[in-house]
Motif scaffolding. Sequence first.
Motif, mmCIF file in Angstrom:
data_model
loop_
_atom_site.group_PDB
_atom_site.id
_atom_site.type_symbol
_atom_site.label_atom_id
_atom_site.label_comp_id
_atom_site.label_asym_id
_atom_site.label_seq_id
_atom_site.Cartn_x
_atom_site.Cartn_y
_atom_site.Cartn_z
ATOM 1 N N LYS A 7 -0.565 -15.916 -55.122
ATOM 2 C CA LYS A 7 -1.748 -16.581 -55.659
ATOM 3 C C LYS A 7 -2.952 -15.666 -55.512
ATOM 4 O O LYS A 7 -3.026 -14.866 -54.583
ATOM 5 C CB LYS A 7 -2.029 -17.897 -54.917
ATOM 6 N N SER A 8 -3.912 -15.791 -56.417
ATOM 7 C CA SER A 8 -5.148 -15.017 -56.360
ATOM 8 C C SER A 8 -6.233 -15.811 -55.650
ATOM 9 O O SER A 8 -6.251 -17.041 -55.693
ATOM 10 C CB SER A 8 -5.628 -14.689 -57.779
ATOM 11 N N ASP A 10 -9.896 -17.127 -55.641
ATOM 12 C CA ASP A 10 -10.884 -17.366 -56.695
ATOM 13 C C ASP A 10 -12.271 -16.909 -56.245
ATOM 14 O O ASP A 10 -12.446 -16.404 -55.133
ATOM 15 C CB ASP A 10 -10.862 -18.826 -57.171
ATOM 16 N N ARG A 14 -11.159 -19.367 -52.473
ATOM 17 C CA ARG A 14 -10.080 -20.348 -52.283
ATOM 18 C C ARG A 14 -8.747 -19.789 -52.753
ATOM 19 O O ARG A 14 -8.683 -18.984 -53.671
ATOM 20 C CB ARG A 14 -10.394 -21.617 -53.063
ATOM 21 N N ILE A 15 -7.695 -20.273 -52.099
ATOM 22 C CA ILE A 15 -6.323 -19.958 -52.498
ATOM 23 C C ILE A 15 -5.583 -21.283 -52.615
ATOM 24 O O ILE A 15 -5.687 -22.135 -51.735
ATOM 25 C CB ILE A 15 -5.603 -19.089 -51.449
ATOM 26 N N ILE A 16 -4.832 -21.455 -53.679
ATOM 27 C CA ILE A 16 -4.030 -22.667 -53.845
ATOM 28 C C ILE A 16 -2.695 -22.448 -53.150
ATOM 29 O O ILE A 16 -1.991 -21.473 -53.414
ATOM 30 C CB ILE A 16 -3.819 -22.983 -55.338
ATOM 31 N N VAL A 17 -2.358 -23.356 -52.234
ATOM 32 C CA VAL A 17 -1.060 -23.298 -51.561
ATOM 33 C C VAL A 17 -0.045 -23.936 -52.507
ATOM 34 O O VAL A 17 -0.199 -25.092 -52.901
ATOM 35 C CB VAL A 17 -1.103 -24.049 -50.205
ATOM 36 N N PRO A 18 1.010 -23.193 -52.887
ATOM 37 C CA PRO A 18 1.982 -23.728 -53.840
ATOM 38 C C PRO A 18 2.595 -25.052 -53.383
ATOM 39 O O PRO A 18 2.807 -25.277 -52.194
ATOM 40 C CB PRO A 18 3.056 -22.634 -53.901
ATOM 41 N N LYS A 19 2.875 -25.914 -54.376
ATOM 42 C CA LYS A 19 3.448 -27.229 -54.103
ATOM 43 C C LYS A 19 4.747 -27.117 -53.315
ATOM 44 O O LYS A 19 4.994 -27.903 -52.404
ATOM 45 C CB LYS A 19 3.686 -27.970 -55.423
ATOM 46 N N ARG A 22 3.866 -26.631 -49.667
ATOM 47 C CA ARG A 22 3.330 -27.861 -49.078
ATOM 48 C C ARG A 22 4.437 -28.874 -48.843
ATOM 49 O O ARG A 22 4.496 -29.517 -47.795
ATOM 50 C CB ARG A 22 2.240 -28.446 -49.978
ATOM 51 N N TRP A 27 2.997 -30.673 -45.644
ATOM 52 C CA TRP A 27 1.527 -30.659 -45.685
ATOM 53 C C TRP A 27 1.042 -31.585 -46.784
ATOM 54 O O TRP A 27 1.608 -31.633 -47.869
ATOM 55 C CB TRP A 27 1.009 -29.254 -45.936
ATOM 56 N N THR A 29 -2.655 -33.605 -48.664
ATOM 57 C CA THR A 29 -4.085 -33.510 -48.900
ATOM 58 C C THR A 29 -4.839 -33.953 -47.660
ATOM 59 O O THR A 29 -4.522 -34.985 -47.074
ATOM 60 C CB THR A 29 -4.488 -34.390 -50.103
#
Length: 53
Positions: A7-8, A10, A14-19, A22, A27, A29
């Motif tokens: 992931k990049s 932004d 921020r980095i999005i943790v892949p579904k 999670r 993990w 929300t």
Amino acid sequence: MEILGTKSIDELGRIIVPKEVRQAKGWETGDKINFYDYNGIIVMETDNQNPEP
């Protein structure tokens, strides 16, 4: 070691943790993630006491 995704960061840092990550770690929300530096490797963990099996 298995690559679970790339992931990049932004413009706000921020980095999005892949579904898949999670779900595998249980993990959700609102969980707080702790970051540690372990000999140059960044380790992420949460205080979540009920991870998925």
